[in-house]
Scaffold this active site. Structure first.
Site, mmCIF file in Angstrom:
data_model
loop_
_atom_site.group_PDB
_atom_site.id
_atom_site.type_symbol
_atom_site.label_atom_id
_atom_site.label_comp_id
_atom_site.label_asym_id
_atom_site.label_seq_id
_atom_site.Cartn_x
_atom_site.Cartn_y
_atom_site.Cartn_z
ATOM 1 N N HIS A 95 0.865 -1.184 0.000
ATOM 2 C CA HIS A 95 0.000 0.000 0.000
ATOM 3 C C HIS A 95 0.896 1.225 0.000
ATOM 4 O O HIS A 95 1.712 1.417 0.889
ATOM 5 C CB HIS A 95 -0.922 0.013 1.216
ATOM 6 C CG HIS A 95 -1.906 1.149 1.186
ATOM 7 N ND1 HIS A 95 -3.152 1.027 0.605
ATOM 8 C CD2 HIS A 95 -1.816 2.429 1.623
ATOM 9 C CE1 HIS A 95 -3.794 2.180 0.698
ATOM 10 N NE2 HIS A 95 -3.002 3.051 1.307
ATOM 11 N N CYS A 96 0.719 2.073 -1.028
ATOM 12 C CA CYS A 96 1.620 3.210 -1.221
ATOM 13 C C CYS A 96 0.918 4.513 -0.852
ATOM 14 O O CYS A 96 -0.037 4.911 -1.528
ATOM 15 C CB CYS A 96 2.077 3.261 -2.675
ATOM 16 S SG CYS A 96 3.238 4.600 -3.011
#
Length: 321
Positions: free
Chosen positions: A136-137
């Site tokens: 998850h960025c």
């Protein structure tokens, strides 16, 4: 006679000077146009890939991986863990699921109430299971997985080229300010600031992009680089490694004309991925390659663990299994 020669010489040099000046102006014009064209191409690709990385939603597993009402009721009413595992095994027998938990059980998400497909993980930020989740960025405010991993790689690549181009075109003005050829103080500050930002982002993106290139070449996600996937016959870090070319095609597709464009072209639908063990039965050379890797030819680069940790910390990944 002297006057005629002098006038002719003056006219000749004036004509040559004008011709050189015109040629020089044309050359500078074409150089300027070339700079602008290259800049706008990189800028458009940079914005396009960034947009696709942000607004391409992560894909959830299909309905057939969700438990039916009857199976869910039977699973929840059962209190014995071994019987629950048996129920999950019966359900998973109908699905193309080959990875297991660390204890050898079926990978089940109790939050989404589904059997996890291979390489699927639950993201606690997105509150959903994501197919082939990588991380998850927070920089793109999205979960990077099967649906947008290609776009994310291209975004890193074009960001890298964009920063490099800016640094290269600004550097000559930095040298002129340093040597005193240009003295405008306000412009000097802008040049220094722009060069500093471009170089800083270039260096950081170079390490991040290099790490993901290494992951693609081994057909691993960031999660799989940290936690080796477990199959029916045990853990195998190269379980999905099919060779460099096939690994590349799995992410970018078989049509090379689409590789550099942020257009969906990845192979499959994210629910099933070819495995090394299945391919070895068809191609014994893969077994020899596995032996070469065990002998140290395909060892991980020195310091890759520390680099991966910095990547995860920088990306702020949130995963729940």
């Amino acid at each position: 006679y002297v006057t005629v020669v002098k006038d002719w010489n003056y006219a000749h040099h004036k004509q040559n000077f004008c011709e050189v000046t015109v040629l020089l102006l044309f050359f500078l014009f074409f150089v300027l146009v070339a700079y602008l064209i290259i800049f706008h191409i990189l800028f458009v690709l940079f914005v396009w890939t960034y947009w696709k990385s942000i607004f391409t939603l992560p894909v959830q597993p299909g309905k057939k991986y969700h438990m039916s009402y009857a199976d869910k009721e039977r699973y929840e009413n059962e209190e014995r863990p071994e019987v629950q595992r048996q129920i999950l095994a019966e359900i998973a027998r109908k699905l193309p699921v080959y990875t297991r938990t660390g204890s050898g059980g079926i990978r089940f998400c109790d939050r989404c109430q589904l059997i996890k497909p291979d390489r699927c993980h639950h993201c606690s930020v997105c509150a959903m299971c994501v197919l082939k989740m990588d991380h998850h960025c927070p920089w793109v405010n999205n979960c990077i997985g099967f649906s947008n991993y290609k776009f994310f790689l291209l975004f890193l690549a074009y960001s890298l080229l964009y920063c490099l181009y800016i640094a290269a075109t600004v550097f000559k003005y930095f040298i002129k300010y340093w040597t005193g050829e240009l003295t405008n103080g306000r412009s000097k500050f802008h040049i220094l600031f722009l060069l500093f930002l471009a170089v800083m982002f270039f260096v950081s993106l170079m390490f991040l992009f290099g790490y993901h290139c290494w992951l693609v070449s081994r057909n691993r996600s960031t999660l799989e680089a940290f936690s080796t996937p477990v199959f029916q016959n045990g853990p195998d870090k190269n379980g999905f490694n099919l060779g460099f070319v096939k690994n590349l095609q799995q992410v970018f597709g078989e049509e090379k004309k689409l590789w550099l464009l942020p257009i969906a072209s990845s192979q499959g639908d994210g629910h099933f991925f070819p495995m090394r063990a299945l391919c070895e039965a068809q191609n014994p050379l893969l077994s020899n390659e596995e032996q070469w890797e065990d002998d140290g030819i395909d060892e991980e680069p020195h310091g890759i663990d520390s680099l991966a940790r910095s990547v995860i910390i920088g990306h702020g990944e949130m995963v729940s299994d």
